[in-house]
Motif scaffolding. Structure first.
Motif, short mmCIF file in Angstrom:
data_model
loop_
_atom_site.label_atom_id
_atom_site.label_comp_id
_atom_site.label_asym_id
_atom_site.label_seq_id
_atom_site.Cartn_x
_atom_site.Cartn_y
_atom_site.Cartn_z
N VAL A 98 17.88 38.76 -23.67
CA VAL A 98 17.10 39.32 -24.77
C VAL A 98 15.89 38.46 -25.06
O VAL A 98 15.96 37.22 -24.97
CB VAL A 98 17.95 39.45 -26.06
CG1 VAL A 98 17.15 40.17 -27.15
CG2 VAL A 98 19.25 40.18 -25.80
N ILE A 99 14.77 39.10 -25.40
CA ILE A 99 13.58 38.41 -25.89
C ILE A 99 13.32 38.93 -27.31
O ILE A 99 13.22 40.13 -27.52
CB ILE A 99 12.35 38.69 -25.01
CG1 ILE A 99 12.59 38.19 -23.58
CG2 ILE A 99 11.10 38.03 -25.60
CD1 ILE A 99 11.52 38.62 -22.60
N PHE A 100 13.20 38.02 -28.27
CA PHE A 100 12.91 38.38 -29.65
C PHE A 100 11.45 38.08 -29.97
O PHE A 100 10.96 36.99 -29.66
CB PHE A 100 13.81 37.60 -30.61
CG PHE A 100 15.28 37.84 -30.40
CD1 PHE A 100 15.86 39.04 -30.79
CD2 PHE A 100 16.08 36.88 -29.79
CE1 PHE A 100 17.21 39.28 -30.59
CE2 PHE A 100 17.42 37.11 -29.59
CZ PHE A 100 17.99 38.31 -29.99
N ILE A 101 10.78 39.04 -30.60
CA ILE A 101 9.38 38.89 -30.97
C ILE A 101 9.28 38.83 -32.49
O ILE A 101 9.72 39.77 -33.18
CB ILE A 101 8.52 40.06 -30.45
CG1 ILE A 101 8.65 40.20 -28.92
CG2 ILE A 101 7.06 39.90 -30.86
CD1 ILE A 101 8.09 39.03 -28.15
N GLY A 102 8.75 37.74 -33.02
CA GLY A 102 8.56 37.64 -34.46
C GLY A 102 7.59 38.70 -34.96
O GLY A 102 6.67 39.09 -34.24
N GLU A 103 7.80 39.18 -36.20
CA GLU A 103 6.98 40.29 -36.69
C GLU A 103 5.50 39.90 -36.79
O GLU A 103 4.62 40.74 -36.55
CB GLU A 103 7.49 40.78 -38.03
CG GLU A 103 6.85 42.10 -38.46
CD GLU A 103 7.57 42.79 -39.59
OE1 GLU A 103 7.26 43.96 -39.85
OE2 GLU A 103 8.44 42.16 -40.23
N TYR A 128 16.37 42.93 -22.55
CA TYR A 128 16.05 43.63 -23.79
C TYR A 128 14.93 42.90 -24.52
O TYR A 128 14.84 41.67 -24.47
CB TYR A 128 17.27 43.73 -24.71
CG TYR A 128 18.33 44.70 -24.25
CD1 TYR A 128 18.06 46.05 -24.17
CD2 TYR A 128 19.61 44.26 -23.91
CE1 TYR A 128 19.03 46.95 -23.76
CE2 TYR A 128 20.59 45.14 -23.50
CZ TYR A 128 20.29 46.49 -23.42
OH TYR A 128 21.25 47.37 -23.01
N ILE A 129 14.10 43.66 -25.23
CA ILE A 129 13.04 43.07 -26.04
C ILE A 129 13.07 43.71 -27.43
O ILE A 129 13.17 44.93 -27.55
CB ILE A 129 11.66 43.22 -25.36
CG1 ILE A 129 10.59 42.51 -26.17
CG2 ILE A 129 11.31 44.67 -25.10
CD1 ILE A 129 9.29 42.31 -25.41
N MET A 130 13.02 42.87 -28.48
CA MET A 130 13.19 43.36 -29.84
C MET A 130 12.25 42.64 -30.80
O MET A 130 11.90 41.47 -30.59
CB MET A 130 14.63 43.14 -30.32
CG MET A 130 15.70 43.70 -29.41
SD MET A 130 17.33 43.53 -30.14
CE MET A 130 17.26 44.81 -31.38
N VAL A 131 11.87 43.34 -31.88
CA VAL A 131 11.09 42.75 -32.96
C VAL A 131 12.04 42.27 -34.06
O VAL A 131 13.00 42.95 -34.39
CB VAL A 131 10.09 43.77 -33.53
CG1 VAL A 131 9.43 43.23 -34.80
CG2 VAL A 131 9.03 44.14 -32.50
N GLY A 137 11.31 35.10 -34.25
CA GLY A 137 12.27 35.27 -33.18
C GLY A 137 13.18 34.09 -33.00
O GLY A 137 14.38 34.23 -32.72
N ARG A 138 12.66 32.88 -33.18
CA ARG A 138 13.48 31.68 -32.97
C ARG A 138 14.60 31.56 -34.00
O ARG A 138 15.59 30.87 -33.77
CB ARG A 138 12.60 30.44 -32.97
CG ARG A 138 11.70 30.29 -34.17
CD ARG A 138 10.78 29.11 -34.04
NE ARG A 138 9.73 29.13 -35.05
CZ ARG A 138 8.97 28.09 -35.33
NH1 ARG A 138 9.13 26.97 -34.67
NH2 ARG A 138 8.03 28.18 -36.25
N GLY A 206 16.19 49.79 -36.92
CA GLY A 206 15.21 50.84 -36.65
C GLY A 206 14.39 50.60 -35.41
O GLY A 206 14.83 49.93 -34.46
N THR A 207 13.16 51.10 -35.44
CA THR A 207 12.28 51.08 -34.27
C THR A 207 10.88 50.63 -34.65
O THR A 207 10.32 51.14 -35.63
CB THR A 207 12.20 52.47 -33.61
OG1 THR A 207 13.52 52.90 -33.27
CG2 THR A 207 11.34 52.45 -32.36
#
Length: 385
Positions: A98-103, A128-131, A137-138, A206-207
């Motif tokens: 997974v990769i998390f992207i900070g808002e 997977y990639i998510m916001v 994200g960290r 959500g999305t």
């Protein structure tokens, strides 16, 4: 001469054979998850969650399963160089899930930070990639989750449930480079659970809708179900609806969802008709209706259909009207059905999108009504038959 030649060839084979470029497991640092964030000064931050193969004990006997390293810089190449210097082992990305992207980064734009993933052959495109809604994200990488040893495993399990947006790097890249459809990402949020142990509840939220590689908005859970249904990616969903005149409410679980979209183009006027079909079972009946009766189950189906139509319309209105980007894939439908008209519409498609007429029809079939017709606590004369 021949024996000598055979000996020479054998020596050459022995010298050149073998895995000369192999990497021993003890020389690798396995990255289980990654995160991308943006500082207030505009620098990128990349963080890696690295699995600890042989978990070391902390005070009190608790075992750590991972640790997190972070570095900042102007681009991904500079940051990766800094991260490697923080690890005694070679960083290995092929196991990343997974990769998390900070808002903040998502709203700034993800094009530059994601470019590294499209060029490095060691990166898995099924990641997977998510916001991260309202956070960095960290923070997700550093949190502990009660059910799983590593929080990344919790995200994989939650994504696999089928009622939320599950997007991989491959999906995001394909949507970004395709005609008539915009990219989206799943959204996750963190809730504080246990302060002293840094344990957290994680929830899918959500999305995230993207336009020009920038996050322009977020759909809630119900709007997400509408988006997934239109994009033919909904596996199941739970629906609740109010009965007329305040006579209670009902709930259903849909396990089959289909959709059909037809289009009509007349000059610059575009009309779309979305036909949604679903089949499932009634799982809650907070009313006096005896749902074993055909007319009552038909009433239940009708109110559930209206509920579905409402949240699908909400998703369509928000995406094409408020965000003015084609995350729904309407352009793909027009492109497929009217290729000549699409050539004219394509250059100005997003500006014309708010004016596209969309009609939505919903047909549900509730095949099971449960073990009881009405609430078990009702008296016989209170039941509506």
């Amino acid at each position: 001469m021949k024996p000598f030649l055979h000996i020479v060839l054998l020596v050459v084979v022995l010298i050149t054979s073998g895995c000369w470029d192999r990497k021993e497991i003890n020389d690798l640092a396995f990255i289980s998850g990654a995160a991308g964030d943006l500082t207030a000064s505009g620098e990128f931050i990349i963080s890696f969650q690295i699995a600890i193969p042989s978990a070391s004990k902390k005070g009190g006997g608790q075992r750590e399963k991972f640790f997190v390293i972070s570095a900042s810089g102007k681009n991904a190449t500079e940051i990766l160089q800094k991260l490697q210097k923080k690890s005694s082992r070679m960083l290995f990305t092929a196991h990343r899930s997974v990769i998390f992207i900070g808002e903040r980064l998502a709203k700034h734009g993800v094009k530059d930070i994601l470019d590294i993933f499209s060029h490095d052959p060691k990166n898995r495109l099924r990641t997977y990639i998510m916001v991260v809604k309202g956070g960095e994200g960290r923070e997700i990488l550093q949190s502990h989750y009660p059910f799983e040893q590593v929080p990344i495993e919790a995200i994989k399990e939650m994504e696999g449930m089928g009622s939320e947006t599950a997007v991989t790097l491959r999906d995001f890249f394909i949507s970004s480079s395709s005609e008539g459809i915009g990219p989206v990402m799943g959204v996750i949020a963190k809730e504080e659970y246990q302060k002293e142990s840094n344990a957290n509840k994680l929830k899918l939220s959500g999305t995230a809708i993207f336009k020009d590689f920038k996050q322009v908005g977020i759909l809630d859970a119900q709007e997400t179900e509408g988006l997934l249904w239109i994009r033919s990616k909904l596996k199941f969903c739970r629906i609740t609806a109010e009965l007329p005149e305040g006579k209670g409410n009902v709930g259903a679980l849909l396990s089959h969802a289909k959709r059909k979209i037809t289009s009509e183009v007349n000059g610059d006027k575009v009309k779309l008709r979305i036909e949604l079909q679903g089949r499932g079972s009634l799982i809650e009946n907070n009313s006096a209706l005896d749902v074993r009766k055909r007319e009552n189950i038909q009433l239940v189906q009708k109110v559930l259909e209206n509920a579905v139509k409402q949240f699908v319309e909400d998703a369509v209105t928000k995406i094409k009207g408020q965000y003015q980007t084609d995350s729904l894939g309407f352009g793909q439908i027009v492109h497929r059905n009217h290729p000549r008209d699409w050539k004219v519409l394509k250059p100005h498609w997003e500006s014309k999108l708010p004016g596209v007429e969309v009609a939505i029809d919903v047909k549900l079939t509730i095949s099971e009504s449960g073990m009881a017709g009405a609430q078990l606590l009702l008296k016989e004369d209170e039941i509506i038959r």
